[in-house]
Design a protein around this motif. Structure first.
Motif, PDB file in Angstrom:
ATOM      1  N   HIS A  30      17.993  10.606  -8.389  1.00 33.13           N
ATOM      2  CA  HIS A  30      16.992  11.334  -9.169  1.00 33.13           C
ATOM      3  C   HIS A  30      17.464  11.412 -10.613  1.00 33.13           C
ATOM      4  CE1 HIS A  30      13.715  14.161  -9.923  1.00 33.13           C
ATOM      5  NE2 HIS A  30      14.584  14.911 -10.588  1.00 33.13           N
ATOM      6  N   GLY A  31      16.540  11.253 -11.552  1.00 31.32           N
ATOM      7  CA  GLY A  31      16.909  11.364 -12.952  1.00 31.32           C
ATOM      8  C   GLY A  31      15.829  10.814 -13.844  1.00 31.32           C
ATOM      9  N   GLY A  32      15.847  11.230 -15.124  1.00 31.34           N
ATOM     10  CA  GLY A  32      14.858  10.727 -16.058  1.00 31.34           C
ATOM     11  C   GLY A  32      13.459  11.062 -15.589  1.00 31.34           C
ATOM     12  N   PHE A  33      12.630  10.031 -15.453  1.00 33.43           N
ATOM     13  CA  PHE A  33      11.261  10.278 -15.007  1.00 33.43           C
ATOM     14  C   PHE A  33      10.991   9.549 -13.693  1.00 33.43           C
ATOM     15  CE2 PHE A  33      11.587   7.274 -18.495  1.00 33.43           C
ATOM     16  CZ  PHE A  33      11.108   6.091 -17.955  1.00 33.43           C
ATOM     17  N   ARG A  34      12.028   9.533 -12.795  1.00 32.97           N
ATOM     18  CA  ARG A  34      11.813   8.900 -11.509  1.00 32.97           C
ATOM     19  C   ARG A  34      12.740   9.480 -10.451  1.00 32.97           C
ATOM     20  NH1 ARG A  34      16.592   7.872 -12.566  1.00 32.97           N
ATOM     21  NH2 ARG A  34      17.480   5.946 -13.321  1.00 32.97           N
ATOM     22  N   SER A  35      12.276   9.345  -9.190  1.00 30.79           N
ATOM     23  CA  SER A  35      13.092   9.666  -8.029  1.00 30.79           C
ATOM     24  C   SER A  35      13.193   8.410  -7.179  1.00 30.79           C
ATOM     25  CB  SER A  35      12.455  10.803  -7.220  1.00 30.79           C
ATOM     26  OG  SER A  35      12.352  11.978  -7.999  1.00 30.79           O
ATOM     27  N   VAL A  36      14.321   8.239  -6.501  1.00 29.74           N
ATOM     28  CA  VAL A  36      14.543   7.036  -5.707  1.00 29.74           C
ATOM     29  C   VAL A  36      14.747   7.426  -4.249  1.00 29.74           C
ATOM     30  CG1 VAL A  36      15.923   4.941  -5.408  1.00 29.74           C
ATOM     31  CG2 VAL A  36      15.630   5.920  -7.697  1.00 29.74           C
ATOM     32  N   TYR A  37      13.968   6.783  -3.375  1.00 32.45           N
ATOM     33  CA  TYR A  37      14.033   7.025  -1.939  1.00 32.45           C
ATOM     34  C   TYR A  37      14.396   5.721  -1.230  1.00 32.45           C
ATOM     35  CZ  TYR A  37      11.260  11.159  -3.180  1.00 32.45           C
ATOM     36  OH  TYR A  37      10.810  12.330  -3.736  1.00 32.45           O
ATOM     37  N   LYS A  38      14.930   5.843  -0.035  1.00 33.32           N
ATOM     38  CA  LYS A  38      15.182   4.646   0.760  1.00 33.32           C
ATOM     39  C   LYS A  38      14.289   4.664   1.993  1.00 33.32           C
ATOM     40  CE  LYS A  38      18.996   6.323   3.677  1.00 33.32           C
ATOM     41  NZ  LYS A  38      20.386   6.064   4.137  1.00 33.32           N
ATOM     42  N   GLY A  39      13.946   3.461   2.442  1.00 31.01           N
ATOM     43  CA  GLY A  39      13.102   3.347   3.625  1.00 31.01           C
ATOM     44  C   GLY A  39      13.002   1.902   4.064  1.00 31.01           C
ATOM     45  N   GLU A  40      12.695   1.705   5.323  1.00 35.10           N
ATOM     46  CA  GLU A  40      12.584   0.358   5.881  1.00 35.10           C
ATOM     47  C   GLU A  40      11.123  -0.056   5.887  1.00 35.10           C
ATOM     48  OE1 GLU A  40      15.327  -1.666   9.171  1.00 35.10           O
ATOM     49  OE2 GLU A  40      13.787  -0.380  10.053  1.00 35.10           O
ATOM     50  N   LEU A  41      10.854  -1.261   5.396  1.00 33.74           N
ATOM     51  CA  LEU A  41       9.483  -1.749   5.255  1.00 33.74           C
ATOM     52  C   LEU A  41       9.403  -3.189   5.709  1.00 33.74           C
ATOM     53  CD1 LEU A  41       6.725  -0.755   4.075  1.00 33.74           C
ATOM     54  CD2 LEU A  41       7.375  -1.889   1.941  1.00 33.74           C
ATOM     55  N   SER A  42       8.290  -3.532   6.348  1.00 28.18           N
ATOM     56  CA  SER A  42       8.061  -4.918   6.762  1.00 28.18           C
ATOM     57  C   SER A  42       7.391  -5.681   5.631  1.00 28.18           C
ATOM     58  CB  SER A  42       7.175  -4.957   8.014  1.00 28.18           C
ATOM     59  OG  SER A  42       7.849  -4.428   9.127  1.00 28.18           O
ATOM     60  N   HIS A  60       0.825  -1.206   0.000  1.00 33.08           N
ATOM     61  CA  HIS A  60       0.000   0.000   0.000  1.00 33.08           C
ATOM     62  C   HIS A  60       0.859   1.256   0.000  1.00 33.08           C
ATOM     63  CE1 HIS A  60      -3.738  -2.155   0.478  1.00 33.08           C
ATOM     64  NE2 HIS A  60      -3.250  -2.815   1.521  1.00 33.08           N
ATOM     65  N   LEU A  61       0.322   2.283  -0.630  1.00 32.22           N
ATOM     66  CA  LEU A  61       1.023   3.565  -0.717  1.00 32.22           C
ATOM     67  C   LEU A  61       1.297   4.140   0.670  1.00 32.22           C
ATOM     68  CD1 LEU A  61       2.123   5.939  -2.364  1.00 32.22           C
ATOM     69  CD2 LEU A  61      -0.217   6.856  -2.474  1.00 32.22           C
ATOM     70  N   LYS A  62       0.323   3.989   1.589  1.00 34.43           N
ATOM     71  CA  LYS A  62       0.505   4.563   2.927  1.00 34.43           C
ATOM     72  C   LYS A  62       1.707   3.934   3.643  1.00 34.43           C
ATOM     73  CE  LYS A  62      -2.911   1.465   5.101  1.00 34.43           C
ATOM     74  NZ  LYS A  62      -1.984   0.710   5.925  1.00 34.43           N
ATOM     75  N   ASP A  63       1.980   2.644   3.368  1.00 30.47           N
ATOM     76  CA  ASP A  63       3.122   1.985   3.999  1.00 30.47           C
ATOM     77  C   ASP A  63       4.447   2.521   3.448  1.00 30.47           C
ATOM     78  OD1 ASP A  63       1.496   0.359   5.589  1.00 30.47           O
ATOM     79  OD2 ASP A  63       1.245  -1.094   3.971  1.00 30.47           O
ATOM     80  N   ILE A  64       4.473   2.787   2.133  1.00 35.16           N
ATOM     81  CA  ILE A  64       5.690   3.347   1.529  1.00 35.16           C
ATOM     82  C   ILE A  64       5.893   4.781   1.999  1.00 35.16           C
ATOM     83  CG2 ILE A  64       6.818   3.978  -0.637  1.00 35.16           C
ATOM     84  CD1 ILE A  64       5.384   1.652  -1.964  1.00 35.16           C
ATOM     85  N   ALA A  65       4.791   5.544   2.080  1.00 35.87           N
ATOM     86  CA  ALA A  65       4.893   6.923   2.559  1.00 35.87           C
ATOM     87  C   ALA A  65       5.429   6.957   3.988  1.00 35.87           C
ATOM     88  CB  ALA A  65       3.524   7.596   2.487  1.00 35.87           C
ATOM     89  N   SER A  66       4.985   6.014   4.803  1.00 40.93           N
ATOM     90  CA  SER A  66       5.475   5.947   6.181  1.00 40.93           C
ATOM     91  C   SER A  66       6.958   5.588   6.222  1.00 40.93           C
ATOM     92  CB  SER A  66       4.662   4.908   6.965  1.00 40.93           C
ATOM     93  OG  SER A  66       5.176   4.752   8.266  1.00 40.93           O
ATOM     94  N   ALA A  67       7.378   4.648   5.364  1.00 41.73           N
ATOM     95  CA  ALA A  67       8.774   4.203   5.348  1.00 41.73           C
ATOM     96  C   ALA A  67       9.725   5.298   4.879  1.00 41.73           C
ATOM     97  CB  ALA A  67       8.917   2.975   4.452  1.00 41.73           C
ATOM     98  N   THR A  68       9.227   6.204   4.034  1.00 37.75           N
ATOM     99  CA  THR A  68      10.076   7.261   3.461  1.00 37.75           C
ATOM    100  C   THR A  68       9.802   8.634   4.088  1.00 37.75           C
ATOM    101  OG1 THR A  68       8.474   7.659   1.679  1.00 37.75           O
ATOM    102  CG2 THR A  68      10.240   6.067   1.246  1.00 37.75           C
ATOM    103  N   ASP A  69       9.085   8.638   5.230  1.00 34.96           N
ATOM    104  CA  ASP A  69       8.710   9.910   5.880  1.00 34.96           C
ATOM    105  C   ASP A  69       8.008  10.831   4.888  1.00 34.96           C
ATOM    106  OD1 ASP A  69       9.904   8.960   8.188  1.00 34.96           O
ATOM    107  OD2 ASP A  69      11.819   9.967   7.797  1.00 34.96           O
TER     108      ASP A  69
END
Length: 494
Positions: A31-43, A12-21
């Motif tokens: 960052h580049g092209g048509f995407r950004s890359v974030y890191k986060g911890e997820l169960s 779910h999007l809410k879980d990714i949003a939580s993992a990436t603050d």
């Protein structure tokens, strides 16, 4: 396209949003092209883990196609050197792909880094070549995949420097049961890395990936990107210059000077030859990925042989008096038999050319304790002096020549002067910080008659280690002679 087939990977999007603050800039790692890359911890079902989330930007148009292509591709194709897809999100306008997190980032950041050794560079290239060989599928077991955007920024590195090929949004599928797979498509890719024939004619083959990988090989060798950047734009591509230098036998002018100091010339010759073949304009003259893998493995073997030879010579220089030899074979024989480094240290190598270090018991026992012990000469010992009939004693041991990442046994070396007490160890012992003593145990008999028993086992982290071991002699044993403490490589770690 329905996501039901891949439902097990959906989060779910809410879980990714939580993992990436909530996609905070502090979590942005690319960052580049048509995407950004974030890191986060997820169960995830397999447990909690760090993930790299690639968030596609729909306003660039290609996001949806790239998204599903990567989901399909990375769900079906699994390899040690391909980045793993762990999850994805497809909610509303959001398209997010979650990959295994490669903690060291991408290869392009390390091209000019002198701490990335030539050996590490070859291993990274071998990993990429194996992944591409798997995708090109010479065994005809799957659809052939042409990556179409091989470049150093798409090669990720994990904490162990293992290469992970990433970014499959531009990849193309084709039949694998044909010697040549031609795919006509709109030309995409990155200037400098793109196959000139594909750029000019618009038809794509697996050899297009081979050209791009050849550019990466030259980048690795030259220690820089394949283009010069000015005012935010590429203003010069260096690939043609590099190829001309190789053809004119002027490789020294372009290879990183820092790398040349550590690179075996034979290894570099093999590496550069296969890199140059990748850049042939005629696709039929380019090697297959399987050929590239084999040649890079030869380059690695040559580099390791050179490193081993240099290490053996350096080890031999520690001998006092100096070793006298006329060939590598003679040197190996002398090192295998062992030699005195000084009055209290004996060095040798095993069949795997791993260093054994033996420290005289005289050096291991403190001056205060040695006054109460009987020090004698023994013509059968590797040292001038040994200790006879030691009762309770404490050993303070410091190594100098161990090899990091190698697991060693700490052995006690001793013998009985008169009576034959068999191979039962006449001591019980413990590390200084331990509460309970261990022993007695059974010893092994060395070829020269000395007994050897393992006290402890540990994995080395540096050349110098320090141990304090307390020993108690069993009351029923007399006339024992202590020679020293031996650190020997463990062939089979339990």
């Amino acid at each position: 396209m329905s996501s039901e087939e891949f439902h097990h990977l959906k989060v779910h999007l809410k879980d990714i949003a939580s993992a990436t603050d909530n996609f905070d800039r502090q979590k942005l790692i690319g960052h580049g092209g048509f995407r950004s890359v974030y890191k986060g911890e997820l169960s995830l079902p397999k447990g909690k883990c760090m993930i790299a989330f690639k968030r596609l930007d729909p306003k660039y148009g290609q996001g949806n196609d790239e998204f599903w292509k990567e989901v399909i591709m990375l769900s079906k194709y699994r390899h040690e050197n391909l980045v793993s897809l762990l999850c994805f999100c497809d909610e509303g306008h959001e398209r997010i792909l979650g990959y295994e997190f490669a903690s060291r980032g991408s290869l392009d950041h390390y091209l000019s880094d002198v701490s990335l050794t030539w050996t590490q560079r070859i291993k990274i290239c071998i990993g990429v070549a194996r992944a591409l060989n798997y995708l090109h599928d010479p065994n005809n077991t799957q659809k052939r995949v042409i990556h179409r955007d091989i470049k150093s920024s798409n090669i990720l590195l994990d904490e162990n420097w293992t290469a992970k090929v990433s970014d499959f949004g531009l990849s193309k599928f084709g039949p694998a049961n044909q010697p040549q797979t031609y795919v006509f498509s709109n030309v995409v890719g990155t200037p400098g890395y793109c196959d000139p024939l594909y750029w000019e004619l618009g038809y794509l083959t697996k050899e297009s990936d081979i050209y791009s990988f050849g550019v990466v090989l030259f980048e690795v060798m030259c220690g820089r990107l394949c283009y010069k950047y000015r005012d935010g734009r590429i203003n010069e591509i260096l690939v043609g210059v590099w190829k001309n230098h190789y053809d004119e036998n002027r490789l020294d002018d372009i290879v990183s000077s820092d790398l040349k100091k550590q690179t075996d010339s034979n290894s570099l010759m093999t590496f550069s030859a296969i890199a140059s073949r990748c850049l042939n304009r005629n696709r039929k003259e380019r090697p297959t990925m399987l050929e590239i893998v084999k040649e890079l493995e030869v380059a690695l073997a040559k580099q390791k042989l050179s490193q081993t030879s240099r290490s053996l010579v350096e080890l031999g220089r520690l001998a006092k008096p100096p070793l006298v030899y006329e060939s590598r074979e003679e040197l190996l024989s002398l090192l295998s038999n062992g030699f005195r480094h000084n009055d209290t240290t004996w060095l040798s190598i095993n069949k795997d050319k791993r260093v054994y270090e033996t420290i005289s018991i005289i050096k291991c026992i403190t001056d205060d304790e040695i006054e109460d012990l009987e020090v004698i000469e023994d013509g059968n010992s590797r040292f001038d002096y040994v200790i006879e009939d030691a009762p309770d004693f404490k050993l303070k041991i410091s190594t100098q020549f161990l090899i990091p990442s190698v697991t060693y046994n700490i052995n006690l070396v001793y013998k009985f002067e008169q009576s034959d007490h068999g191979t039962c160890v006449p001591y019980k012992y413990k590390l200084d910080e331990e509460a309970d003593y261990s022993g007695p145990f059974i010893a092994q008999v060395r070829k020269d008659g000395w007994l050897v028993t393992q006290l402890y086992q540990f994995t080395c982290t540096q050349r110098e280690h320090h141990f304090t071991i307390e020993c108690l002699t069993l009351a029923s044993v007399e006339c024992q002679i202590l020679e020293g403490i031996e650190f020997c490589h463990v062939e089979y770690v339990i």
